[in-house]
Enzyme design. Structure first.
Site, PDB file in Angstrom:
ATOM      1  N   THR A 157       2.484   5.802  13.995  1.00 31.48           N
ATOM      2  CA  THR A 157       1.929   4.715  13.184  1.00 31.48           C
ATOM      3  C   THR A 157       2.747   3.441  13.391  1.00 31.48           C
ATOM      4  OG1 THR A 157       1.424   6.397  11.528  1.00 31.48           O
ATOM      5  CG2 THR A 157       1.103   4.118  10.864  1.00 31.48           C
ATOM      6  N   GLY A 213       7.328   5.276   7.873  1.00 31.48           N
ATOM      7  CA  GLY A 213       6.354   6.347   8.095  1.00 31.48           C
ATOM      8  C   GLY A 213       6.519   6.931   9.477  1.00 31.48           C
ATOM      9  N   LYS A 262       0.845  -1.191   0.000  1.00 29.12           N
ATOM     10  CA  LYS A 262       0.000   0.000   0.000  1.00 29.12           C
ATOM     11  C   LYS A 262       0.885   1.247   0.000  1.00 29.12           C
ATOM     12  CE  LYS A 262      -2.077   2.440   3.182  1.00 29.12           C
ATOM     13  NZ  LYS A 262      -1.961   3.743   2.516  1.00 29.12           N
ATOM     14  N   THR A 313       6.327   7.774  13.505  1.00 28.38           N
ATOM     15  CA  THR A 313       6.660   6.974  14.693  1.00 28.38           C
ATOM     16  C   THR A 313       5.405   6.447  15.380  1.00 28.38           C
ATOM     17  OG1 THR A 313       8.633   8.297  14.963  1.00 28.38           O
ATOM     18  CG2 THR A 313       7.949   7.031  16.876  1.00 28.38           C
ATOM     19  N   CYS A 350      13.581  11.793   6.050  1.00 27.67           N
ATOM     20  CA  CYS A 350      13.899  11.459   7.436  1.00 27.67           C
ATOM     21  C   CYS A 350      15.384  11.691   7.748  1.00 27.67           C
ATOM     22  CB  CYS A 350      13.495  10.030   7.755  1.00 27.67           C
ATOM     23  SG  CYS A 350      14.232   8.830   6.666  1.00 27.67           S
TER      24      CYS A 350
HETATM   25  O1  TXE Z   1       2.912   8.933   7.964  1.00 30.03           O
HETATM   26  P1  TXE Z   1       1.948   7.814   8.354  1.00 30.03           P
HETATM   27  P2  TXE Z   1       2.605  10.220   7.099  1.00 30.03           P
HETATM   28  C1  TXE Z   1       7.047  10.909   9.464  1.00 30.03           C
HETATM   29  C2  TXE Z   1       7.083  12.418   9.426  1.00 30.03           C
HETATM   30  C3  TXE Z   1       5.732  12.789   8.958  1.00 30.03           C
HETATM   31  C4  TXE Z   1       4.918  11.760   9.677  1.00 30.03           C
HETATM   32  C5  TXE Z   1       3.594  11.524   9.081  1.00 30.03           C
HETATM   33  O2  TXE Z   1       7.292  12.890  10.728  1.00 30.03           O
HETATM   34  O3  TXE Z   1       5.338  14.092   9.300  1.00 30.03           O
HETATM   35  O4  TXE Z   1       5.705  10.589   9.609  1.00 30.03           O
HETATM   36  O5  TXE Z   1       3.705  11.123   7.706  1.00 30.03           O
HETATM   37  C6  TXE Z   1      -0.031   4.154   6.416  1.00 30.03           C
HETATM   38  N1  TXE Z   1      -1.837   0.874   9.934  1.00 30.03           N
HETATM   39  N2  TXE Z   1       7.576  10.276   8.302  1.00 30.03           N
HETATM   40  O6  TXE Z   1       1.318  10.907   7.391  1.00 30.03           O
HETATM   41  O7  TXE Z   1       0.636   8.365   8.734  1.00 30.03           O
HETATM   42  C7  TXE Z   1      -0.343   5.368   5.590  1.00 30.03           C
HETATM   43  O8  TXE Z   1      -1.528   5.187   4.850  1.00 30.03           O
HETATM   44  C8  TXE Z   1      -1.166   0.631   8.795  1.00 30.03           C
HETATM   45  C9  TXE Z   1       8.873   9.675   8.419  1.00 30.03           C
HETATM   46  O9  TXE Z   1       2.794   9.777   5.709  1.00 30.03           O
HETATM   47  O10 TXE Z   1       2.726   6.992   9.300  1.00 30.03           O
HETATM   48  C10 TXE Z   1       0.897   5.465   4.729  1.00 30.03           C
HETATM   49  O11 TXE Z   1       0.825   4.537   3.653  1.00 30.03           O
HETATM   50  N3  TXE Z   1      -0.759   1.600   7.965  1.00 30.03           N
HETATM   51  C11 TXE Z   1       9.285   8.922   7.267  1.00 30.03           C
HETATM   52  C12 TXE Z   1       2.006   5.049   5.692  1.00 30.03           C
HETATM   53  O12 TXE Z   1       1.351   4.282   6.710  1.00 30.03           O
HETATM   54  C13 TXE Z   1      -1.012   2.865   8.297  1.00 30.03           C
HETATM   55  C14 TXE Z   1       8.631   9.082   5.987  1.00 30.03           C
HETATM   56  C15 TXE Z   1       2.716   6.222   6.352  1.00 30.03           C
HETATM   57  O13 TXE Z   1       1.738   7.051   6.979  1.00 30.03           O
HETATM   58  C16 TXE Z   1      -1.714   3.196   9.478  1.00 30.03           C
HETATM   59  C17 TXE Z   1       7.341   9.703   6.023  1.00 30.03           C
HETATM   60  C18 TXE Z   1      -2.133   2.127  10.316  1.00 30.03           C
HETATM   61  N4  TXE Z   1      -2.776   2.332  11.465  1.00 30.03           N
HETATM   62  C19 TXE Z   1       6.857  10.254   7.157  1.00 30.03           C
HETATM   63  N5  TXE Z   1      -1.820   4.542   9.555  1.00 30.03           N
HETATM   64  C20 TXE Z   1      10.635   8.318   7.125  1.00 30.03           C
HETATM   65  N6  TXE Z   1      11.249   7.813   8.170  1.00 30.03           N
HETATM   66  O14 TXE Z   1      11.138   8.255   6.019  1.00 30.03           O
HETATM   67  C21 TXE Z   1      -1.213   5.054   8.467  1.00 30.03           C
HETATM   68  N7  TXE Z   1      -0.735   4.051   7.697  1.00 30.03           N
END
Ligand code: TXE
Length: 435
Positions: A230, A226, A173, A228, A282
């Site tokens: 999540t 993604g 996904k 922390t 990140c």
């Molecule tokens: O992350 P999310 P987002 C960090 C960065 C950013 C924050 C939020 O701080 O501001 O994360 O980014 C899926 N069960 N990083 O909103 O929400 C979601 O649909 C399973 C760090 O993108 O964590 C997406 O596909 N999946 C980073 C993915 O998880 C779930 C890179 C990431 O979403 C879910 C990006 C759940 N309960 C953001 N909830 C890095 N380290 O590179 C959401 N998702």
């Protein structure tokens, strides 16, 4: 309007519930496509397809798996223009960056693992003269891959390629904010001859489609990048099910600059590591620690360079930065700038939204922002902003710099390491991992 579809069992299909949501072009602030609002029923179909494909795919000789994956890599390279356009439109990042970094790296991800499997050798360890222990790496079945929006195709393929190279079948996904290049990857995989069901792509929200992948008992491993929070939610679900888990989460990375550095080289690197990809990586160095004797010289030169960075139309090759990925994210970043002021920080440049005009008049652009005068332990310096905002903090001793650099709850824990770049003549980059 473009209608993105799920890719299940080698075919593009509508979501079972027939629901879609809108997807925005961040640089224009307008809707340009619709995305399947998938749920557990779509995930079920995808898992079934992956399960059915697994026996044959896992027994396919590595030479054949490698050949198909090399073909995928080749097709990504041949379609670089189309994929780069899609990535830029979807994410708001500059087109030149998609062409130079995102899409080539996606190609490399397939290329690397396609060739790695040809050369894999196992390890053995003798225990005195009584036993030989050996390690085998074998496919485990269905693997769930969940990726974020900041490097869409790059991170999506970084998860998928090793999983299928090893003989697993995948339910993946992409982020709901950046589904376009993942959508295109389905066709590329079909064209390359990847058997139906080996890769299945389900679009939708994390709390629905993502959570259904994590919780599915047949998904034996979850690879996630993604936020922390999540990651913690996923770990809570996956751990009692004894799934294998890879979590790449947030960071708040320090960039440490010593007075004896190669100044020009350091300045180039620091500008890029602060603001490349709008600071939405990140590994971006969001806290810049500068040895006090160099602080004023650095501040003047750095702010001068940052003021000259072009923020604007992602299609313009002179734009160093494009738009932030969503209105919500832009508001989060602007909220942190307000917080920094409340905490006593001084904004040296940037600090506000940018309106480039023309077709980008409603886009979500923020000026590269440099802030000073904040203690290292305030919220601005402790929480991940994930945007074009950096803070400057002077230090007197190496010990003090390391204490402040490591004084965050991010990065060094959470299955990844913070990158500490000691820009110094004597000590070049150090990768520091806390025990
Ligand atoms: O992350 P999310 P987002 C960090 C960065 C950013 C924050 C939020 O701080 O501001 O994360 O980014 C899926 N069960 N990083 O909103 O929400 C979601 O649909 C399973 C760090 O993108 O964590 C997406 O596909 N999946 C980073 C993915 O998880 C779930 C890179 C990431 O979403 C879910 C990006 C759940 N309960 C953001 N909830 C890095 N380290 O590179 C959401 N998702």
């Amino acid at each position: 309007m473009l209608s993105i579809q799920n890719y299940i069992n080698g075919k593009y299909v509508a979501p079972v519930g027939g629901q879609y949501f809108e997807n925005y072009n961040p640089a224009r602030g307008s809707v340009y496509s619709t995305v399947p609002d998938s749920d557990e029923h779509d995930v079920e179909l995808a898992v079934k397809a992956a399960e059915a494909a697994f026996p044959a795919w896992s027994k396919t000789p590595v030479e054949k798996r490698s050949e198909i994956m090399l073909k995928i890599a080749q097709l990504i390279a041949e379609n670089i223009d189309e994929l780069a356009d899609a990535e830029s439109e979807d994410s708001g990042k500059p087109l030149w960056l998609c062409r130079q970094l995102d899409i080539p790296r996606a190609k490399e991800n397939f290329h690397f693992f396609a060739t790695a499997i040809l050369h894999y050798a196992t390890q053995t360890h003798a225990t005195d003269d009584v036993a030989i222990n050996y390690t085998l790496r074998q496919p485990i079945g269905v693997v769930g891959c969940i990726s974020p929006w900041n490097l869409p195709l790059y991170l999506f393929t970084w998860k998928i390629a090793p999983a299928i190279a090893a003989g697993n079948c995948v339910v993946a996904k992409p982020s709901e904010l950046t589904p376009y290049t993942a959508h295109k990857l389905g066709q590329i995989c079909s064209d390359a001859g990847l058997p139906a069901g080996v890769l299945n792509i389900v679009h939708g929200y994390g709390y629905k489609a993502g959570a259904a992948i994590t919780a599915h008992p047949k998904a034996k491993a979850i690879s996630f990048t993604g936020g922390t929070k999540t990651g913690a939610d996923i770990a809570r679900v996956a751990a009692p099910m004894f799934k294998k888990l890879s979590l790449e989460l947030g960071g708040k990375n320090p960039n440490i600059i010593f007075a004896d550095c190669d100044f020009e080289r350091m300045l180039d690197t620091t500008v890029r590591s602060s603001f490349l990809n709008q600071g939405e990586i990140c590994l971006c160095g969001s806290r810049i620690f500068v040895e006090r004797s160099l602080y004023d010289k650095f501040k003047t030169a750095f702010v001068e360079r940052v003021k000259n960075l072009v923020v604007g139309d992602p299609l313009n090759k002179d734009s160093f930065m494009g738009a932030l990925v969503s209105r919500q994210h832009m508001e989060k970043v602007l909220g942190y700038i307000d917080l920094a002021k409340e905490e006593g920080g001084t904004v040296l440049c940037g600090g506000e939204r940018v309106y480039p005009g023309g077709h980008n008049a409603d886009g979500w652009f923020v000026a590269p922002t440099v802030i000073e005068g904040l203690p290292y332990d305030c919220r601005t310096n402790q929480e991940e902003i994930f945007g074009p905002v950096v803070t400057l903090i002077p230090f007197d001793t190496e010990e003090e710099a390391l204490t402040m650099a490591n004084g965050v709850g991010y990065g060094l824990e959470h299955h990844r390491y913070g990158l500490i770049t000691c820009t110094r003549r004597t000590v070049l980059p150090i990768n520091w991992r806390r025990a």
